[in-house]
Design a protein around this motif. Structure first.
Motif, PDB file in Angstrom:
ATOM      1  N   ASP A  41      28.927  27.260  44.872  1.00  0.00           N
ATOM      2  CA  ASP A  41      29.486  28.609  44.759  1.00  0.00           C
ATOM      3  C   ASP A  41      30.489  28.859  45.888  1.00  0.00           C
ATOM      4  OD1 ASP A  41      30.036  31.310  44.421  1.00  0.00           O
ATOM      5  OD2 ASP A  41      28.037  31.987  44.974  1.00  0.00           O
ATOM      6  N   THR A  42      31.696  29.209  45.515  1.00  0.00           N
ATOM      7  CA  THR A  42      32.693  29.643  46.495  1.00  0.00           C
ATOM      8  C   THR A  42      33.113  31.093  46.241  1.00  0.00           C
ATOM      9  OG1 THR A  42      34.481  28.741  45.132  1.00  0.00           O
ATOM     10  CG2 THR A  42      33.624  27.325  46.899  1.00  0.00           C
ATOM     11  N   ALA A  43      32.825  31.600  45.046  1.00  0.00           N
ATOM     12  CA  ALA A  43      33.256  32.958  44.693  1.00  0.00           C
ATOM     13  C   ALA A  43      32.591  34.008  45.575  1.00  0.00           C
ATOM     14  CB  ALA A  43      32.960  33.237  43.223  1.00  0.00           C
ATOM     15  N   SER A  44      31.312  33.843  45.884  1.00  0.00           N
ATOM     16  CA  SER A  44      30.612  34.841  46.700  1.00  0.00           C
ATOM     17  C   SER A  44      31.210  34.925  48.100  1.00  0.00           C
ATOM     18  CB  SER A  44      29.124  34.512  46.788  1.00  0.00           C
ATOM     19  OG  SER A  44      28.537  34.557  45.500  1.00  0.00           O
ATOM     20  N   SER A  45      31.587  33.797  48.656  1.00  0.00           N
ATOM     21  CA  SER A  45      32.239  33.787  49.971  1.00  0.00           C
ATOM     22  C   SER A  45      33.630  34.410  49.874  1.00  0.00           C
ATOM     23  CB  SER A  45      32.355  32.361  50.509  1.00  0.00           C
ATOM     24  OG  SER A  45      31.087  31.818  50.746  1.00  0.00           O
ATOM     25  N   LEU A  46      34.357  34.090  48.823  1.00  0.00           N
ATOM     26  CA  LEU A  46      35.695  34.655  48.625  1.00  0.00           C
ATOM     27  C   LEU A  46      35.628  36.168  48.540  1.00  0.00           C
ATOM     28  CD1 LEU A  46      38.568  33.352  46.518  1.00  0.00           C
ATOM     29  CD2 LEU A  46      37.830  35.691  46.188  1.00  0.00           C
ATOM     30  N   TRP A  47      34.707  36.688  47.737  1.00  0.00           N
ATOM     31  CA  TRP A  47      34.608  38.141  47.582  1.00  0.00           C
ATOM     32  C   TRP A  47      34.138  38.811  48.868  1.00  0.00           C
ATOM     33  CZ3 TRP A  47      32.241  36.892  42.307  1.00  0.00           C
ATOM     34  CH2 TRP A  47      33.237  36.838  41.342  1.00  0.00           C
ATOM     35  N   ALA A  48      33.284  38.146  49.631  1.00  0.00           N
ATOM     36  CA  ALA A  48      32.854  38.700  50.915  1.00  0.00           C
ATOM     37  C   ALA A  48      34.044  38.789  51.875  1.00  0.00           C
ATOM     38  CB  ALA A  48      31.734  37.848  51.511  1.00  0.00           C
ATOM     39  N   LEU A  49      34.800  37.716  51.979  1.00  0.00           N
ATOM     40  CA  LEU A  49      35.982  37.728  52.847  1.00  0.00           C
ATOM     41  C   LEU A  49      37.023  38.722  52.340  1.00  0.00           C
ATOM     42  CD1 LEU A  49      36.238  33.920  53.553  1.00  0.00           C
ATOM     43  CD2 LEU A  49      35.816  35.719  55.254  1.00  0.00           C
ATOM     44  N   ASP A  50      37.197  38.782  51.041  1.00  0.00           N
ATOM     45  CA  ASP A  50      38.142  39.729  50.457  1.00  0.00           C
ATOM     46  C   ASP A  50      37.768  41.160  50.839  1.00  0.00           C
ATOM     47  OD1 ASP A  50      40.501  39.944  48.852  1.00  0.00           O
ATOM     48  OD2 ASP A  50      39.267  40.788  47.252  1.00  0.00           O
ATOM     49  N   THR A  51      36.471  41.453  50.824  1.00  0.00           N
ATOM     50  CA  THR A  51      36.001  42.783  51.220  1.00  0.00           C
ATOM     51  C   THR A  51      36.380  43.072  52.669  1.00  0.00           C
ATOM     52  OG1 THR A  51      34.154  42.715  49.657  1.00  0.00           O
ATOM     53  CG2 THR A  51      33.950  44.237  51.514  1.00  0.00           C
ATOM     54  N   LEU A  52      36.164  42.097  53.558  1.00  0.00           N
ATOM     55  CA  LEU A  52      36.522  42.292  54.964  1.00  0.00           C
ATOM     56  C   LEU A  52      38.018  42.524  55.118  1.00  0.00           C
ATOM     57  CD1 LEU A  52      34.319  39.559  56.657  1.00  0.00           C
ATOM     58  CD2 LEU A  52      33.921  42.039  56.619  1.00  0.00           C
ATOM     59  N   TYR A  53      38.829  41.727  54.420  1.00  0.00           N
ATOM     60  CA  TYR A  53      40.277  41.885  54.532  1.00  0.00           C
ATOM     61  C   TYR A  53      40.752  43.223  53.964  1.00  0.00           C
ATOM     62  CZ  TYR A  53      40.779  37.106  56.176  1.00  0.00           C
ATOM     63  OH  TYR A  53      40.701  35.968  56.918  1.00  0.00           O
ATOM     64  N   LYS A  54      40.092  43.725  52.950  1.00  0.00           N
ATOM     65  CA  LYS A  54      40.477  45.033  52.396  1.00  0.00           C
ATOM     66  C   LYS A  54      40.144  46.174  53.357  1.00  0.00           C
ATOM     67  CE  LYS A  54      40.567  43.838  47.568  1.00  0.00           C
ATOM     68  NZ  LYS A  54      40.018  43.990  46.230  1.00  0.00           N
ATOM     69  N   HIS A  55      39.251  45.914  54.311  1.00  0.00           N
ATOM     70  CA  HIS A  55      38.895  46.926  55.304  1.00  0.00           C
ATOM     71  C   HIS A  55      39.613  46.702  56.633  1.00  0.00           C
ATOM     72  CE1 HIS A  55      35.729  47.689  52.363  1.00  0.00           C
ATOM     73  NE2 HIS A  55      35.731  48.897  52.884  1.00  0.00           N
ATOM     74  N   GLN A  56      40.579  45.793  56.650  1.00  0.00           N
ATOM     75  CA  GLN A  56      41.355  45.522  57.851  1.00  0.00           C
ATOM     76  C   GLN A  56      42.209  46.743  58.197  1.00  0.00           C
ATOM     77  OE1 GLN A  56      43.929  42.142  57.333  1.00  0.00           O
ATOM     78  NE2 GLN A  56      44.141  41.814  59.528  1.00  0.00           N
ATOM     79  N   THR A  57      42.301  47.083  59.478  1.00  0.00           N
ATOM     80  CA  THR A  57      43.112  48.231  59.889  1.00  0.00           C
ATOM     81  C   THR A  57      44.592  47.861  59.859  1.00  0.00           C
ATOM     82  OG1 THR A  57      43.123  47.684  62.245  1.00  0.00           O
ATOM     83  CG2 THR A  57      41.275  49.020  61.434  1.00  0.00           C
ATOM     84  N   THR A  58      45.442  48.862  59.941  1.00  0.00           N
ATOM     85  CA  THR A  58      46.885  48.613  59.950  1.00  0.00           C
ATOM     86  C   THR A  58      47.320  47.853  61.204  1.00  0.00           C
ATOM     87  OG1 THR A  58      47.269  50.801  60.909  1.00  0.00           O
ATOM     88  CG2 THR A  58      47.437  50.620  58.509  1.00  0.00           C
TER      89      THR A  58
END
Length: 99
Positions: A41-58
């Motif tokens: 499984d790589t999708a769960s890691s991808l979505w976890a990282l994607d979540t972090l990047y979507k919460h990245q500040t400006t």
């Protein structure tokens, strides 16, 4: 109450069920590899990282823990684990589209 949403996607890689069930990039240093080598499984890691990047500040700061806790500014090493996890995920998948 354990109904908080902790990520975006069908599944996300979080810390253990007996803990707070939040995306912790520092934990992903081990769990991303473990998940890949045991289940493929790589999708769960991808979505976890994607979540972090979507919460990245400006300003570029990443949370050192994902939602719903979204801790900020207290751990540079956890930010680096998010970047290391991104590199590891690329190593496993070769996915340049996501990056």
């Amino acid at each position: 109450d354990n109904s908080a949403v902790c990520g975006e996607g069908k599944s996300v890689l979080v810390d253990g069920a007996k803990r707070d069930r939040v995306i912790w990039p520092g934990d992903m240093g081990i769990s991303t590899a473990t998940l890949y080598y045991t289940t493929g499984d790589t999708a769960s890691s991808l979505w976890a990282l994607d979540t972090l990047y979507k919460h990245q500040t400006t300003s570029g700061m990443l949370p050192y823990a994902g939602p719903p806790v979204s801790f900020w500014g207290k751990s540079d090493t956890y930010h680096l684990w998010a970047l290391a996890g991104t590199g590891r995920l690329f190593q496993y998948t070769g996915n340049t589209t996501w990056m």
